[in-house]
Scaffold this active site. Structure first.
Site, short mmCIF file in Angstrom:
data_model
loop_
_atom_site.label_atom_id
_atom_site.label_comp_id
_atom_site.label_asym_id
_atom_site.label_seq_id
_atom_site.Cartn_x
_atom_site.Cartn_y
_atom_site.Cartn_z
N HIS A 62 0.81 -1.21 0.00
CA HIS A 62 0.00 0.00 0.00
C HIS A 62 0.85 1.27 0.00
CE1 HIS A 62 -2.97 -2.68 2.40
NE2 HIS A 62 -3.11 -2.88 1.11
N LYS A 72 6.14 6.23 7.42
CA LYS A 72 5.59 5.36 8.46
C LYS A 72 6.71 4.87 9.38
CE LYS A 72 2.02 3.53 5.42
NZ LYS A 72 1.49 2.33 4.75
N TYR A 132 1.50 1.57 13.86
CA TYR A 132 2.37 2.47 13.10
C TYR A 132 1.95 3.92 13.22
CZ TYR A 132 -1.18 1.46 9.46
OH TYR A 132 -2.34 1.27 8.75
N ASP A 170 -6.54 -5.77 -2.46
CA ASP A 170 -5.15 -6.15 -2.76
C ASP A 170 -5.06 -7.17 -3.89
OD1 ASP A 170 -4.29 -4.36 -0.88
OD2 ASP A 170 -3.87 -5.85 0.66
#
Length: 183
Positions: A62, A72, A132, A170
């Site tokens: 992603h 991130k 995250y 996905d």
């Protein structure tokens, strides 16, 4: 905290100093000033996210496009995953290359992924809780995915592809050649 830059410039593995005793453990998970000093610039994290997944779940690859891109800082607080960052900066000498690192509740490693990368992870334990920090808010209209099994990237996931559990989104992800990448 020990900061180790990976073979792709700007992608870092962070290893905390863990203090164990009869009561359990303590470690400093993140400190803005130290982080900025080691990474080399200020990363203004604005949001924390968390997901829970079971064995064989593969989330990714992603990213968010353009000005909605996200840096991130990821870690696992329960279980174990293989985490991957793929360089999708077209002008980079490492375009299409990836870094893979094992993150677990035992090793307490963190993985810093700057803007311009696609990100994904595979759960290796019965269950994993993944957390995250991001430096930009989620923008649904700007999200994109690259196929987790794209042949041009050739990520060496240690699982039979038939056993991978992933989302419908996905499964419909583009290949690296088709994807909208960073200039």
């Amino acid at each position: 905290m020990e900061y180790k830059e990976t073979e792709i410039k700007g992608v870092w593995i962070l290893e905390p100093k863990v203090f164990n005793d009869a009561r359990g453990y303590f470690f400093e998970a993140w400190k803005q000033a130290d982080f900025d000093e080691h990474i080399g610039y200020h990363v203004p994290f604005v949001q924390d996210n968390e997901s829970k997944s079971s064995f064989g779940v593969l989330r990714g690859l992603h990213y968010q496009k353009g000005t909605y891109s996200q840096a991130k800082l990821v870690r696992v607080i329960k279980g174990k995953v293989l985490d991957v960052a793929v360089d999708i900066r077209k002008r980079s000498s490492t375009f299409g290359k990836y870094v893979m690192v094992e993150l677990s509740e035992d090793n307490k490693r963190q993985f810093f992924i700057p803007r311009g990368f696609a990100h994904g992870f595979l759960v290796l334990s019965n269950e994993a809780v993944f957390t995250y920090k991001v430096d930009n808010v989620y923008a649904p209209g700007q999200e994109a995915s690259i196929r987790w099994n794209d042949k041009d990237i050739n990520i060496l996931w240690p699982i039979d592809q038939a056993k991978v559990l992933t989302s419908e989104k996905d499964l419909k992800a583009k290949s690296l050649k088709e994807a909208e990448v960073f200039e």
